[in-house]
Enzyme design. Structure first.
Site, PDB file in Angstrom:
ATOM      1  N   GLY A  76      35.265  27.941  37.643  1.00 31.42           N
ATOM      2  CA  GLY A  76      36.236  28.184  36.585  1.00 31.42           C
ATOM      3  C   GLY A  76      37.616  28.292  37.180  1.00 31.42           C
ATOM      4  N   TYR A 147      33.722  30.263  46.606  1.00 38.63           N
ATOM      5  CA  TYR A 147      33.706  28.906  46.048  1.00 38.63           C
ATOM      6  C   TYR A 147      34.123  27.887  47.108  1.00 38.63           C
ATOM      7  CZ  TYR A 147      34.964  24.991  42.981  1.00 38.63           C
ATOM      8  OH  TYR A 147      35.075  23.747  42.388  1.00 38.63           O
ATOM      9  N   LYS A 151      31.754  24.962  49.105  1.00 41.66           N
ATOM     10  CA  LYS A 151      32.173  23.562  49.079  1.00 41.66           C
ATOM     11  C   LYS A 151      32.243  22.984  50.500  1.00 41.66           C
ATOM     12  CE  LYS A 151      33.011  22.549  44.681  1.00 41.66           C
ATOM     13  NZ  LYS A 151      32.274  21.468  43.980  1.00 41.66           N
ATOM     14  N   GLU A 189      38.881  28.670  32.234  1.00 43.85           N
ATOM     15  CA  GLU A 189      39.849  27.583  32.147  1.00 43.85           C
ATOM     16  C   GLU A 189      40.808  27.600  33.321  1.00 43.85           C
ATOM     17  OE1 GLU A 189      41.654  31.085  29.961  1.00 43.85           O
ATOM     18  OE2 GLU A 189      39.675  30.211  30.263  1.00 43.85           O
ATOM     19  N   ARG A 220      51.656  24.613  42.894  1.00 48.85           N
ATOM     20  CA  ARG A 220      50.463  23.762  42.890  1.00 48.85           C
ATOM     21  C   ARG A 220      50.873  22.332  42.552  1.00 48.85           C
ATOM     22  NH1 ARG A 220      48.951  28.047  44.373  1.00 48.85           N
ATOM     23  NH2 ARG A 220      47.041  29.180  43.864  1.00 48.85           N
TER      24      ARG A 220
END
Length: 333
Positions: A76, A147, A151, A189, A220
């Site tokens: 998320g 997370y 990965k 989201e 970003r």
């Protein structure tokens, strides 16, 4: 004869779009996920509603296909991945180990794993004016969250399966993919969708103040979903097997992101900066290798992509207000 592909995570945002794109390219497509797409029906020829944490479900999903696009993940936005470390590491490890091993068992020829910019070391992302991240910057490893660690480990697993078992693996590192038909509320989201929701609520309720986590100066880069699915397929069909960035290389602050969305909404906002999870201070993609390897890079501007995304989310918010009144969003942030 049409190529046969499996898209895991086909009920999610990127997976749903990828299924549609592969169908447009003439593929026969099987989708697999815990849930079906939320906003429009799946375009898959076959959709398996299965739990990919279970080996037997992965074995069934990967049977009889030429290619696997491994997008399934428990994930998320920043609020979610910064507070569910054990759940994310546990679930995603099971999904990816079982899917990759099942693909090998079933003789799948090509396997594309979708990694993330979250694998990059936190110590390289401490400034807003960050140096764009190159693929080799992944090591020495120090991802910020579970997370990112999962990965990165699965990237290594794909590499070793290629070396030891001969399966043609491809590894793509996403940098903040956004667009319509994605999660826009509920905590999972991503920043662009959250910003579109906040500004749509502000516009439709006449309350122009929106909350932004942190000071709004964190940076970003953001990539539109249409470019993302093209890049995925170009990489899968290439002969390049090392990890590859896929994202835009235009860096903006979160405050600038809000301004671009507000312009798309044709609505003047006021920003209220509040405490909240922010992730790394700055992150941007170095697309040098992407251009070298694929002879291509994302084309859609942030303004165009956000305008299209905002329009879709505003319609979602308007419909919610029509059904439930403005009170449906009183506690939204």
């Amino acid at each position: 004869m049409a190529k046969r592909a499996l898209v895991t995570g086909a009920g999610g945002f990127i997976g749903h779009h990828l299924v549609t794109y592969l169908k447009q390219q003439g593929y026969w497509v099987r989708g697999a996920d815990l849930k079906r797409p939320e906003f429009t029906p799946a375009d898959a020829d076959e959709f398996l509603q299965v739990d990919l944490r279970r080996w037997e479900h992965c074995l069934a999903a990967t049977k009889g296909v030429d290619e696997v696009y491994a997008l399934a993940a428990d994930m998320g936005g920043m609020g979610f991945i910064s507070s569910h470390h054990a759940e994310i590491l546990h679930n995603n490890s099971l999904i990816n180990i079982h899917t990759l091993d099942a693909a090998r068992e079933n003789g799948v020829k090509r396997y594309l794993y979708t990694s993330s910019a979250c694998i990059y070391p936190e110590f390289k992302q401490t400034e807003t004016n960050v140096t764009p991240l190159r693929e080799e910057d992944a090591y020495p490893a120090m991802p910020q969250d579970a997370y990112g660690w999962e990965k990165l480990v699965t990237e290594r697993l794909c590499t070793h399966y290629r070396e030891d078992y001969g399966i043609e693996t491809r590894i793509v590192r996403f940098h903040n993919i956004f667009g319509p038909l994605g999660t826009w509320e509920g905590g999972r989201e991503k920043a662009p969708a959250a910003m579109c929701r906040k500004i749509a609520i502000a516009k439709l309720t006449g309350h122009p103040e929106i909350e932004i986590w942190g000071d709004g100066l964190q940076t970003r880069s953001f990539c539109m979903i249409d470019d993302c699915v093209i890049g995925i397929c170009k990489l899968m069909n290439s002969d390049y097997h090392e990890p590859l960035n896929l994202g835009q290389d235009r860096m903006v602050t979160i405050d600038q992101l809000a301004d671009i969305v507000a312009h798309a909404a044709n609505f003047k906002i006021t920003k209220k900066h509040v405490p909240g999870p922010q992730g790394v201070r700055g992150r941007n993609s170095d697309n040098t290798r992407l251009r070298q390897v694929l002879g291509w890079e994302p084309k859609i501007s942030l303004e165009d992509g956000l305008a299209r995304t905002y329009k879709w989310i505003e319609n979602q918010v308007r419909e919610r207000i029509r059904l439930n009144g403005e009170g449906a969003f009183r506690s939204a942030s």
